[in-house]
Scaffold this motif. Structure first.
Motif, PDB file in Angstrom:
ATOM      1  N   PRO A  42      35.598  49.613  36.057  1.00  0.00           N
ATOM      2  CA  PRO A  42      36.523  50.004  34.990  1.00  0.00           C
ATOM      3  C   PRO A  42      35.907  50.998  34.012  1.00  0.00           C
TER       4      PRO A  42
ATOM      5  N   THR B 130      42.756  44.063  41.616  1.00  0.00           N
ATOM      6  CA  THR B 130      41.722  44.115  40.596  1.00  0.00           C
ATOM      7  C   THR B 130      41.871  45.371  39.767  1.00  0.00           C
ATOM      8  N   LYS B 131      41.091  45.437  38.727  1.00  0.00           N
ATOM      9  CA  LYS B 131      41.160  46.607  37.860  1.00  0.00           C
ATOM     10  C   LYS B 131      40.126  47.643  38.252  1.00  0.00           C
TER      11      LYS B 131
END
Lengths: 159, 159
Positions: A129, B113-114
DNA sequence: CTGTTATCAGGAATGGTTACTAATAATACA
DNA sequence: TGTATTATTAGTAACCATTCCTGATAACAG
């Protein structure tokens, strides 16, 4: 060949604790840093030796080096990892292992070839991220993944 | 951006030829040995540099180090590899890639998911025909390897 | 040809990991 | 409990794959 009895030394248990405690997947180096806060006189060699011991007793896991350094995992349950090609960090993927698909493949391979196949490793590559946010990152270059940093003079300017 | 014009030097083309020629998956060291027969004065640095260049131009592939040394592959088509835990050799598996299964998984991960997931690596571990024959091999030792998903049942003493 | 400069050979440097050694401390058992 | 045994330690040197540095060489454009 008798095997030598292992002793649970203070150093060993601290190392184990630290690896188990952290959510990330520390390199030997990082383990050393953490442990050193509790045992300032510990040596790098001790850390390496104990990580190996802990791995072979199944208390922790060793993650193959995709980026040059070895990494370790205090969570020995089966789960997927993703290596970030931006910063090299390794993160857990929050979905349970669906080994059946790959295991089927593994079995197929075992039957179709003259090799003894009894294990596999499946890893994912992508962007964590953080890296994803920081830069749009050049998704073009990504295909090269296989296991090295292409940070060379390749092409970091505008295309 | 503009990349510097690459020159096809004699050394580079010999290195490429040798990597493409061999069926196995040579380490830089092995490439060096082969090339040295044709170019006795070549240096290790040249081999490393050119392997990197060839990898980033897509002419050969780099196989992640499961055993400590990096390996290369002159065959850039998608195919599976098995690393022998006996001798460390890497062999091609003679079955075409069924990427769909794993790719589905990859896509699933990307959605769930991120993280940005856009690649994976799947490797198999086992015994090459040679090692399989030479010894029944101590299947116990298998757990020493990077981190396979199967075969993780047994617990304590290593060695 | 000639000039530019990518690439070379050779060797030194780097960085992660292992190996060696005398000293230390975890266990067995007297 | 004390004592013997010996696995383990800290510290350091060695190791080995890989990368970096340098002046010299040679590919290629013009």
């Amino acid at each position: 060949m008798e095997q030598k009895r292992q002793r649970m030394t203070h150093q060993r248990s601290v190392i184990l604790e630290e690896v188990q405690r952290c959510q990330d997947h520390p390199t030997a180096d990082e383990v050393y840093e953490r442990v050193r806060k509790r045992l300032p006189r510990i040596s790098m060699g001790t850390v390496y030796r104990n990580l190996d011991v802990l791995v072979s007793s199944g208390l922790i896991r060793k993650l193959g080096p995709d980026f040059p350094q070895m990494r370790f995992d205090g969570d020995t349950r089966d789960h997927y990892h993703m290596t970030c090609i931006g910063c090299g960090c390794v993160e857990d993927m929050g979905i349970p292992p669906q080994d059946d698909t790959v295991s089927q493949l593994e079995t197929a391979l075992g039957k179709l070839t003259k090799h003894g196949v009894f294990g596999h490793r499946l890893e994912f590559f992508g962007l964590c991220p953080d890296c994803r946010e920081k830069k749009g990152y050049l998704l073009e270059e990504v295909q090269e993944i296989p296991s090295s940093e292409e940070e060379q003079e390749h092409g970091a300017e505008g295309e």
